[in-house]
Design a protein around this motif. Structure first.
Motif, PDB file in Angstrom:
ATOM      1  N   ASP A  51       0.897  -1.236   0.038  1.00 65.83           N
ATOM      2  CA  ASP A  51       0.149  -0.109   0.032  1.00 65.83           C
ATOM      3  C   ASP A  51       0.898   1.323  -0.044  1.00 65.83           C
ATOM      4  OD1 ASP A  51      -2.237   1.462   0.078  1.00 65.83           O
ATOM      5  OD2 ASP A  51      -2.905   1.295   2.170  1.00 65.83           O
ATOM      6  N   ASP A  52       0.326   2.337  -0.498  1.00 62.58           N
ATOM      7  CA  ASP A  52       1.178   3.553  -0.507  1.00 62.58           C
ATOM      8  C   ASP A  52       0.261   4.787  -0.105  1.00 62.58           C
ATOM      9  OD1 ASP A  52       0.755   5.230  -3.078  1.00 62.58           O
ATOM     10  OD2 ASP A  52       0.605   3.165  -3.673  1.00 62.58           O
ATOM     11  N   VAL A  53       0.800   5.507   0.777  1.00 62.99           N
ATOM     12  CA  VAL A  53       0.400   6.932   1.264  1.00 62.99           C
ATOM     13  C   VAL A  53       1.144   8.331   0.381  1.00 62.99           C
ATOM     14  CG1 VAL A  53      -0.145   8.343   2.987  1.00 62.99           C
ATOM     15  CG2 VAL A  53      -0.772   5.911   3.187  1.00 62.99           C
ATOM     16  N   ARG A  54       0.620   9.235  -0.003  1.00 62.51           N
ATOM     17  CA  ARG A  54       1.354  10.412  -0.380  1.00 62.51           C
ATOM     18  C   ARG A  54       0.850  11.407   0.839  1.00 62.51           C
ATOM     19  NH1 ARG A  54       2.213  13.714  -6.065  1.00 62.51           N
ATOM     20  NH2 ARG A  54       2.183  11.496  -6.754  1.00 62.51           N
ATOM     21  N   ALA A  55       1.960  11.559   1.866  1.00 65.28           N
ATOM     22  CA  ALA A  55       1.497  12.246   2.845  1.00 65.28           C
ATOM     23  C   ALA A  55       1.020  13.518   2.788  1.00 65.28           C
ATOM     24  CB  ALA A  55       2.683  12.022   4.166  1.00 65.28           C
ATOM     25  N   VAL A  56       1.602  14.419   2.000  1.00 62.43           N
ATOM     26  CA  VAL A  56       1.331  15.741   1.669  1.00 62.43           C
ATOM     27  C   VAL A  56      -0.060  15.886   1.467  1.00 62.43           C
ATOM     28  CG1 VAL A  56       1.908  16.115  -0.817  1.00 62.43           C
ATOM     29  CG2 VAL A  56       2.369  17.856   0.825  1.00 62.43           C
ATOM     30  N   ASP A  57      -0.764  14.795   0.971  1.00 65.45           N
ATOM     31  CA  ASP A  57      -2.082  14.942   0.426  1.00 65.45           C
ATOM     32  C   ASP A  57      -3.112  15.058   1.868  1.00 65.45           C
ATOM     33  OD1 ASP A  57      -1.754  15.131  -2.163  1.00 65.45           O
ATOM     34  OD2 ASP A  57      -2.090  12.787  -2.519  1.00 65.45           O
ATOM     35  N   LEU A  58      -2.550  14.534   2.778  1.00 65.26           N
ATOM     36  CA  LEU A  58      -3.308  14.551   4.094  1.00 65.26           C
ATOM     37  C   LEU A  58      -3.049  15.678   5.098  1.00 65.26           C
ATOM     38  CD1 LEU A  58      -2.714  10.555   4.612  1.00 65.26           C
ATOM     39  CD2 LEU A  58      -4.743  11.620   3.278  1.00 65.26           C
ATOM     40  N   ASP A  59      -3.933  15.653   5.995  1.00 64.64           N
ATOM     41  CA  ASP A  59      -3.737  16.917   7.027  1.00 64.64           C
ATOM     42  C   ASP A  59      -3.169  16.227   8.209  1.00 64.64           C
ATOM     43  OD1 ASP A  59      -3.773  19.081   8.609  1.00 64.64           O
ATOM     44  OD2 ASP A  59      -5.900  19.213   9.053  1.00 64.64           O
TER      45      ASP A  59
ATOM     46  N   LEU B 129       7.970  -0.996   6.555  1.00 65.14           N
ATOM     47  CA  LEU B 129       7.860   0.203   6.362  1.00 65.14           C
ATOM     48  C   LEU B 129       8.685   1.092   5.303  1.00 65.14           C
ATOM     49  CD1 LEU B 129       6.096   2.822   6.948  1.00 65.14           C
ATOM     50  CD2 LEU B 129       7.389   3.139   9.079  1.00 65.14           C
ATOM     51  N   VAL B 130       8.594   1.486   4.276  1.00 61.10           N
ATOM     52  CA  VAL B 130       9.293   2.485   3.587  1.00 61.10           C
ATOM     53  C   VAL B 130       9.074   3.872   3.575  1.00 61.10           C
ATOM     54  CG1 VAL B 130      10.442   2.621   1.280  1.00 61.10           C
ATOM     55  CG2 VAL B 130       9.652   0.329   1.922  1.00 61.10           C
ATOM     56  N   ILE B 131      10.113   4.500   3.938  1.00 61.48           N
ATOM     57  CA  ILE B 131       9.813   6.150   3.872  1.00 61.48           C
ATOM     58  C   ILE B 131      10.612   6.535   2.732  1.00 61.48           C
ATOM     59  CG2 ILE B 131      10.301   8.268   4.936  1.00 61.48           C
ATOM     60  CD1 ILE B 131       8.375   6.599   6.522  1.00 61.48           C
ATOM     61  N   ALA B 132       9.945   6.983   1.851  1.00 60.86           N
ATOM     62  CA  ALA B 132      10.399   7.724   0.491  1.00 60.86           C
ATOM     63  C   ALA B 132      10.483   9.203   0.425  1.00 60.86           C
ATOM     64  CB  ALA B 132       9.618   7.258  -0.602  1.00 60.86           C
ATOM     65  N   SER B 133      11.675   9.664   0.387  1.00 58.76           N
ATOM     66  CA  SER B 133      11.623  11.113   0.428  1.00 58.76           C
ATOM     67  C   SER B 133      12.541  12.062  -0.487  1.00 58.76           C
ATOM     68  CB  SER B 133      12.267  11.465   1.871  1.00 58.76           C
ATOM     69  OG  SER B 133      12.510  13.121   1.920  1.00 58.76           O
ATOM     70  N   PRO B 134      12.239  12.901  -1.162  1.00 55.95           N
ATOM     71  CA  PRO B 134      13.262  13.723  -1.983  1.00 55.95           C
ATOM     72  C   PRO B 134      14.146  14.423  -0.869  1.00 55.95           C
ATOM     73  CG  PRO B 134      11.360  15.210  -1.587  1.00 55.95           C
ATOM     74  CD  PRO B 134      11.001  13.592  -0.906  1.00 55.95           C
ATOM     75  N   THR B 135      15.447  14.689  -1.509  1.00 57.22           N
ATOM     76  CA  THR B 135      16.464  15.512  -0.904  1.00 57.22           C
ATOM     77  C   THR B 135      16.136  17.056  -1.053  1.00 57.22           C
ATOM     78  OG1 THR B 135      18.178  14.105  -1.246  1.00 57.22           O
ATOM     79  CG2 THR B 135      18.973  16.221  -0.706  1.00 57.22           C
ATOM     80  N   TRP B 136      16.020  17.781   0.067  1.00 59.37           N
ATOM     81  CA  TRP B 136      15.837  19.229   0.004  1.00 59.37           C
ATOM     82  C   TRP B 136      16.847  19.797   0.888  1.00 59.37           C
ATOM     83  CZ3 TRP B 136      13.650  21.481  -3.960  1.00 59.37           C
ATOM     84  CH2 TRP B 136      12.833  20.806  -4.589  1.00 59.37           C
TER      85      TRP B 136
ATOM     86  N   VAL C  51       6.330  13.116   9.206  1.00 56.23           N
ATOM     87  CA  VAL C  51       6.039  11.577   9.681  1.00 56.23           C
ATOM     88  C   VAL C  51       6.660  10.874  10.408  1.00 56.23           C
ATOM     89  CG1 VAL C  51       6.110   9.218   8.433  1.00 56.23           C
ATOM     90  CG2 VAL C  51       5.081  11.413   7.341  1.00 56.23           C
ATOM     91  N   LEU C  52       8.026  11.119  10.554  1.00 58.45           N
ATOM     92  CA  LEU C  52       8.876  10.450  11.709  1.00 58.45           C
ATOM     93  C   LEU C  52       8.284  10.908  12.934  1.00 58.45           C
ATOM     94  CD1 LEU C  52      12.314  10.705   9.591  1.00 58.45           C
ATOM     95  CD2 LEU C  52      11.126   8.586  10.256  1.00 58.45           C
ATOM     96  N   GLU C  53       8.165  12.301  13.213  1.00 54.62           N
ATOM     97  CA  GLU C  53       7.787  12.697  14.362  1.00 54.62           C
ATOM     98  C   GLU C  53       6.416  11.897  14.964  1.00 54.62           C
ATOM     99  OE1 GLU C  53       9.928  17.095  13.909  1.00 54.62           O
ATOM    100  OE2 GLU C  53       7.770  16.859  13.522  1.00 54.62           O
TER     101      GLU C  53
END
Length: 201
Positions: free
Chosen positions: A38-46, A74-81, A92-94
């Protein structure tokens, strides 16, 4: 066995996500090993800021948490900024931090006997730093992080094209992603067969 990929891109749906594209390689490799993904795009959620499992009315984290607890991987997928994980990944980590103090009926921390991995994309350097920050956090929370449980793609220092625009480096990132999936499943199955118990007093 179930896996959850939390995509911590800053791009809301329906924008194309480089991070989602590389994470999909890992998702496909997990599915080839019989894992439901399953996958979740966290930025879409409050997802409210905080370090608790529930942060009041309107908080979308509890529904994500249910998916986390239903998953062995659990896979955390992140861009580098700016050389770091995205602000969404940090949030998400918090929120996952609450699991440190939460146990099952036998006193086993909720994150024990689960494995974690990382996917990183970015057109700037810093992927290893992002991997280190996220895997370190997952370990603190109680996840087991197998050796080589990550993949990333970037073109080195400075600005440049994105993963979806540039084919260079894809072969290595995809091969590493498939190895990541194999290692996550292997360790998850080992923990399933011989689970960790509650920490000694």
């Amino acid at each position: 066995m179930r896996a959850l990929i939390i995509n911590c891109t800053l791009k809301p749906t329906p924008q194309d996500s480089n991070t989602h594209a590389l994470a999909s390689v890992v998702a496909d490799a997990l599915r080839e090993r019989g894992v439901e993904v399953d996958d979740v795009r966290a930025v879409d959620l409050d997802i409210k800021p905080g370090v608790e499992s529930h942060m009041g009315p309107g908080d979308a984290w509890p529904e994500v948490r249910e998916k986390v607890l239903a998953s062995r991987i659990l896979v955390i997928a992140s861009p580098t900024w700016l050389g770091r994980p995205s602000s969404v990944a940090q949030r998400v980590l918090e929120r996952l931090d609450a699991m440190i103090a939460e146990t099952d009926d036998d006193g086993v921390p909720l994150a024990y006997n689960r494995v974690g991995g990382v996917v990183v994309t970015g057109n700037e350097d810093g992927a290893h730093h992002v991997v280190s920050e996220i895997t370190g956090a997952l370990g603190d929370i109680g996840y087991t992080v197998p050796g080589q449980a990550w993949t990333y793609w970037h073109l080195g220092p400075g600005p440049g094209p994105d993963y979806l625009e540039e084919r260079r480096g894809h072969d290595w990132s995809h091969k590493t992603g498939r190895a990541m999936a194999a290692n996550l499943v292997g360790v998850a199955r080992a923990l399933e067969a011989t689970p960790l118990g509650a920490p000694p007093e």
